[in-house]
Motif scaffolding. Structure first.
Motif, PDB file in Angstrom:
ATOM      1  N   PRO A 168       0.821  -1.221   0.000  1.00  0.00           N
ATOM      2  CA  PRO A 168       0.000   0.000   0.000  1.00  0.00           C
ATOM      3  C   PRO A 168       0.852   1.267   0.000  1.00  0.00           C
ATOM      4  CG  PRO A 168      -0.746  -1.548   1.690  1.00  0.00           C
ATOM      5  CD  PRO A 168       0.546  -2.063   1.176  1.00  0.00           C
ATOM      6  N   ASN A 169       0.295   2.312  -0.546  1.00  0.00           N
ATOM      7  CA  ASN A 169       1.013   3.578  -0.658  1.00  0.00           C
ATOM      8  C   ASN A 169       1.467   4.122   0.687  1.00  0.00           C
ATOM      9  OD1 ASN A 169       0.575   3.563  -3.451  1.00  0.00           O
ATOM     10  ND2 ASN A 169      -1.341   4.712  -3.276  1.00  0.00           N
ATOM     11  N   TRP A 170       0.718   3.841   1.755  1.00  0.00           N
ATOM     12  CA  TRP A 170       1.098   4.390   3.058  1.00  0.00           C
ATOM     13  C   TRP A 170       2.450   3.873   3.532  1.00  0.00           C
ATOM     14  CZ3 TRP A 170       2.091   0.842   6.784  1.00  0.00           C
ATOM     15  CH2 TRP A 170       1.429  -0.387   6.744  1.00  0.00           C
ATOM     16  N   ASP A 208       1.860  11.359   0.494  1.00  0.00           N
ATOM     17  CA  ASP A 208       0.828  12.276   0.981  1.00  0.00           C
ATOM     18  C   ASP A 208      -0.274  12.462  -0.055  1.00  0.00           C
ATOM     19  OD1 ASP A 208       2.132  13.735  -0.941  1.00  0.00           O
ATOM     20  OD2 ASP A 208       2.582  15.465   0.338  1.00  0.00           O
ATOM     21  N   GLY A 209      -0.455  11.445  -0.901  1.00  0.00           N
ATOM     22  CA  GLY A 209      -1.473  11.518  -1.934  1.00  0.00           C
ATOM     23  C   GLY A 209      -2.853  11.168  -1.417  1.00  0.00           C
ATOM     24  N   PRO A 210      -3.831  11.092  -2.329  1.00  0.00           N
ATOM     25  CA  PRO A 210      -5.231  10.912  -1.929  1.00  0.00           C
ATOM     26  C   PRO A 210      -5.633   9.477  -1.655  1.00  0.00           C
ATOM     27  CG  PRO A 210      -5.075  11.149  -4.308  1.00  0.00           C
ATOM     28  CD  PRO A 210      -3.679  11.329  -3.774  1.00  0.00           C
ATOM     29  N   ASP A 211      -4.728   8.502  -1.895  1.00  0.00           N
ATOM     30  CA  ASP A 211      -5.128   7.094  -1.797  1.00  0.00           C
ATOM     31  C   ASP A 211      -4.087   6.293  -1.010  1.00  0.00           C
ATOM     32  OD1 ASP A 211      -6.495   4.751  -2.172  1.00  0.00           O
ATOM     33  OD2 ASP A 211      -5.906   4.477  -4.271  1.00  0.00           O
ATOM     34  N   PRO A 212      -3.988   6.513   0.297  1.00  0.00           N
ATOM     35  CA  PRO A 212      -2.948   5.830   1.079  1.00  0.00           C
ATOM     36  C   PRO A 212      -3.078   4.318   1.074  1.00  0.00           C
ATOM     37  CG  PRO A 212      -4.527   6.925   2.517  1.00  0.00           C
ATOM     38  CD  PRO A 212      -4.803   7.406   1.132  1.00  0.00           C
ATOM     39  N   VAL A 267      -3.641  -7.430   3.951  1.00  0.00           N
ATOM     40  CA  VAL A 267      -2.763  -8.277   4.759  1.00  0.00           C
ATOM     41  C   VAL A 267      -1.538  -7.500   5.244  1.00  0.00           C
ATOM     42  CG1 VAL A 267      -1.148 -10.229   4.581  1.00  0.00           C
ATOM     43  CG2 VAL A 267      -3.523 -10.510   3.866  1.00  0.00           C
ATOM     44  N   VAL A 268      -1.038  -6.581   4.425  1.00  0.00           N
ATOM     45  CA  VAL A 268       0.108  -5.765   4.834  1.00  0.00           C
ATOM     46  C   VAL A 268      -0.227  -4.958   6.085  1.00  0.00           C
ATOM     47  CG1 VAL A 268       1.561  -3.808   4.169  1.00  0.00           C
ATOM     48  CG2 VAL A 268       1.169  -5.664   2.544  1.00  0.00           C
ATOM     49  N   THR A 269      -1.437  -4.455   6.163  1.00  0.00           N
ATOM     50  CA  THR A 269      -1.848  -3.687   7.340  1.00  0.00           C
ATOM     51  C   THR A 269      -1.884  -4.570   8.586  1.00  0.00           C
ATOM     52  OG1 THR A 269      -3.170  -2.239   5.921  1.00  0.00           O
ATOM     53  CG2 THR A 269      -3.631  -2.172   8.283  1.00  0.00           C
ATOM     54  N   TRP A 270      -2.441  -5.774   8.437  1.00  0.00           N
ATOM     55  CA  TRP A 270      -2.423  -6.715   9.568  1.00  0.00           C
ATOM     56  C   TRP A 270      -0.987  -7.003  10.013  1.00  0.00           C
ATOM     57  CZ3 TRP A 270      -6.449  -7.252  12.341  1.00  0.00           C
ATOM     58  CH2 TRP A 270      -7.746  -7.410  11.825  1.00  0.00           C
ATOM     59  N   LEU A 271      -0.120  -7.308   9.055  1.00  0.00           N
ATOM     60  CA  LEU A 271       1.253  -7.681   9.407  1.00  0.00           C
ATOM     61  C   LEU A 271       2.001  -6.514  10.045  1.00  0.00           C
ATOM     62  CD1 LEU A 271       2.267  -9.837   6.299  1.00  0.00           C
ATOM     63  CD2 LEU A 271       1.642 -10.637   8.580  1.00  0.00           C
ATOM     64  N   GLY A 284      -6.674  -1.959  -7.854  1.00  0.00           N
ATOM     65  CA  GLY A 284      -7.065  -1.826  -6.457  1.00  0.00           C
ATOM     66  C   GLY A 284      -6.577  -2.937  -5.564  1.00  0.00           C
ATOM     67  N   GLY A 285      -5.918  -3.933  -6.146  1.00  0.00           N
ATOM     68  CA  GLY A 285      -5.330  -5.016  -5.363  1.00  0.00           C
ATOM     69  C   GLY A 285      -6.156  -6.279  -5.358  1.00  0.00           C
ATOM     70  N   ARG A 286      -5.502  -7.423  -5.523  1.00  0.00           N
ATOM     71  CA  ARG A 286      -6.180  -8.713  -5.476  1.00  0.00           C
ATOM     72  C   ARG A 286      -5.139  -9.816  -5.321  1.00  0.00           C
ATOM     73  NH1 ARG A 286      -7.551  -7.102 -10.967  1.00  0.00           N
ATOM     74  NH2 ARG A 286      -5.975  -7.853 -12.438  1.00  0.00           N
ATOM     75  N   ASP A 287      -5.628 -11.015  -5.025  1.00  0.00           N
ATOM     76  CA  ASP A 287      -4.755 -12.185  -4.998  1.00  0.00           C
ATOM     77  C   ASP A 287      -4.311 -12.515  -6.418  1.00  0.00           C
ATOM     78  OD1 ASP A 287      -5.636 -12.234  -2.405  1.00  0.00           O
ATOM     79  OD2 ASP A 287      -6.477 -14.261  -2.482  1.00  0.00           O
ATOM     80  N   ILE A 288      -3.187 -13.200  -6.515  1.00  0.00           N
ATOM     81  CA  ILE A 288      -2.825 -13.893  -7.751  1.00  0.00           C
ATOM     82  C   ILE A 288      -2.947 -15.377  -7.448  1.00  0.00           C
ATOM     83  CG2 ILE A 288      -0.961 -14.492  -9.324  1.00  0.00           C
ATOM     84  CD1 ILE A 288      -0.020 -11.670  -9.289  1.00  0.00           C
ATOM     85  N   ASP A 289      -3.890 -16.016  -8.108  1.00  0.00           N
ATOM     86  CA  ASP A 289      -4.164 -17.432  -7.891  1.00  0.00           C
ATOM     87  C   ASP A 289      -3.859 -18.176  -9.187  1.00  0.00           C
ATOM     88  OD1 ASP A 289      -5.079 -19.945  -7.305  1.00  0.00           O
ATOM     89  OD2 ASP A 289      -7.062 -19.319  -6.606  1.00  0.00           O
ATOM     90  N   LEU A 290      -2.719 -18.854  -9.231  1.00  0.00           N
ATOM     91  CA  LEU A 290      -2.326 -19.568 -10.448  1.00  0.00           C
ATOM     92  C   LEU A 290      -3.298 -20.684 -10.780  1.00  0.00           C
ATOM     93  CD1 LEU A 290       1.558 -19.793  -9.983  1.00  0.00           C
ATOM     94  CD2 LEU A 290       0.187 -17.964 -11.016  1.00  0.00           C
ATOM     95  N   ARG A 291      -3.928 -21.242  -9.771  1.00  0.00           N
ATOM     96  CA  ARG A 291      -4.920 -22.300 -10.024  1.00  0.00           C
ATOM     97  C   ARG A 291      -6.123 -21.730 -10.794  1.00  0.00           C
ATOM     98  NH1 ARG A 291      -3.801 -26.847  -6.578  1.00  0.00           N
ATOM     99  NH2 ARG A 291      -2.508 -26.311  -4.763  1.00  0.00           N
ATOM    100  N   ARG A 292      -6.530 -20.537 -10.445  1.00  0.00           N
ATOM    101  CA  ARG A 292      -7.644 -19.917 -11.166  1.00  0.00           C
ATOM    102  C   ARG A 292      -7.251 -19.631 -12.610  1.00  0.00           C
ATOM    103  NH1 ARG A 292      -9.085 -14.820 -12.312  1.00  0.00           N
ATOM    104  NH2 ARG A 292      -7.534 -13.897 -10.926  1.00  0.00           N
ATOM    105  N   PHE A 293      -6.009 -19.160 -12.799  1.00  0.00           N
ATOM    106  CA  PHE A 293      -5.531 -18.937 -14.161  1.00  0.00           C
ATOM    107  C   PHE A 293      -5.574 -20.238 -14.968  1.00  0.00           C
ATOM    108  CE2 PHE A 293      -2.579 -15.241 -12.725  1.00  0.00           C
ATOM    109  CZ  PHE A 293      -3.665 -14.385 -12.690  1.00  0.00           C
TER     110      PHE A 293
END
Length: 422
Positions: free
Chosen positions: A58-60, A70-74, A213-217, A249-258
């Motif tokens: 994430p940008n933050w 310091d942009g609009p989308d931390p 997940v980055v925020t949790w960690l 906006g962010g998502r998993d990469i799931d090779l199985r779905r691919f």
């Protein structure tokens, strides 16, 4: 080295975010220095990234010294042009004493204790040398590439820009780390037929139980863990990064779905022989291992939530959406439709220009948070130099401050007036 050599107290080799962060903290301390950059400041972000590249954190977390995001989308993920603009802003704030277009070709200790610094623009001497050139110097392309027919286009991940640059036909992506997984997705979304040779890279969720997940960690203190406290100790520096994306906006990469959507998955590429691509029989093990890591990280978050009585939506563990069938260990190239190959298997460092007793048997620098046992030699910006964020925008500034403090202690600020004329 002749008597006409120019002297600078501190020579910084590399003008990326790491070298510029050291420059920032040296300027704060009034210590004269010079940054040598063979290209232009922070150039790799604009010249070695594909068109749809974006941050995977994430940008933050972007917190270069004196220049936090310091942009609009931390909680968003900056795209390539936004990252370049962010770095240009940092360069302007630091206003470093930098020699762009000047390559350092040799650094070695002289008999008088100073370092000779040979460059493409003449010779210098320095009391201190900061190696800020990073660890991603030489693209790895295996010798098997030499055996492939000339009709197949081959590029490294650092040369990839977009699907349109490749000839019509299927594409073989070799490697499933962050670059390989994201490039495979880029091609897949563009409607290209993709064959992916899967390696041992782990993966993680983008969002879990209502948060990134980055925020949790971060809340769990993971990003404050030092290499000395990590269970793998120095071995963590050799780990492959988890694949995930900030795209759209962010998502998993799931090779199985691919794979379920038509992407062809194989084990690691082992060789090319007699017209056949040879793959290891490790696809299932690699996919299962990546999913174990994914669910293991989520389980650690579950534990943290429970222990701290945090209210968060419940989320079930990931379950497989696709399983590989009979392993394919051989693929005849001529009948595959593959017209191009992208090698996404990383880089090797090249510190041959530095003559100093600071390397281990594998050629990696030995240091304590960037400070080596050879007086006056420092490293900055390497993965897990001190923490997870050492090679990223998030923590390189703190490591740079530590190195600047070490330099200040050795030099003493009284002897050096601040001079920034280049």
């Amino acid at each position: 080295m002749t008597s006409t050599s120019r002297h600078v107290p501190v020579a910084i080799v590399g003008g990326g975010q790491a070298g510029l962060s050291v420059s920032y903290h040296l300027k704060q301390r009034g210590i004269e220095h010079l940054v040598f950059e063979k290209e232009s400041a922070a150039h790799t972000w604009s010249t070695q990234r594909w068109d749809t590249f974006c941050l995977v954190t994430p940008n933050w977390q972007c917190d270069l010294p004196g220049h936090p995001y310091d942009g609009p989308d931390p909680h968003g993920f900056m795209k390539k042009d936004e990252i370049v603009a962010y770095l240009k802003g940092f360069v302007a704030k630091v206003n470093p004493p930098i020699r762009e277009g000047v390559a350092v070709t040799r650094v070695e200790r002289r008999e008088d204790g100073l370092f000779s610094v040979r460059t493409s623009d003449g010779d210098y001497t320095a009391s201190e040398v900061v190696v800020a050139s990073g660890g991603y110097h030489t693209p790895i392309i295996p010798r098997m590439a030499e055996k492939l027919p000339g009709s197949v286009t081959q590029i490294h991940s650092n040369q990839y820009r977009n699907p349109a640059q490749l000839p019509a036909g299927a594409v073989l992506v070799v490697g499933s780390g962050q670059s390989g997984a994201q490039i495979a997705e880029d091609l897949h979304l563009a409607g290209r037929t993709v064959h992916l040779a899967v390696g041992d890279a782990p993966r993680c969720a983008r969002f879990y139980r209502g948060r990134d997940v980055v925020t949790w960690l971060a809340d769990m203190g993971y990003y404050e863990m030092t290499v000395d406290n990590h269970p793998l100790r120095d071995g963590v520096r050799d780990n492959t990064n988890h694949y995930v994306t900030g795209r759209d906006g962010g998502r998993d990469i799931d090779l199985r779905r691919f794979a379920r959507e038509g992407m062809k998955l194989y084990g690691a590429l082992d060789d090319y022989h007699d017209g056949t691509l040879r793959f290891r029989d490790n696809l299932k093990r690699s996919l299962d291992g990546a999913d174990r890591t994914y669910n293991g990280i989520n389980a650690a978050i579950d534990k943290y939530i429970a222990e701290n009585d945090i209210q968060a939506p419940v989320q079930e563990p990931y379950t497989s959406v696709w399983e590989p069938g009979e392993p394919v260990t051989g693929l005849i190239l001529a009948g595959s439709g593959i017209t191009s190959i992208i090698w996404c298997i990383g880089f090797t460092p090249d510190f041959r220009w530095l003559d100093a007793s600071v390397f281990n048997g594998a050629g990696s620098p030995k240091h304590k948070r960037g400070v080596t046992k050879e007086d006056g030699v420092y490293f900055i910006g390497l993965p897990w130099l001190h923490t997870w964020g050492s090679g990223r925008f998030g923590a390189v500034g703190r490591d740079a401050e530590f190195v600047a403090q070490a330099i200040q202690k050795r030099l003493g600020t009284e002897r050096f007036a601040l001079k920034f004329a280049v």
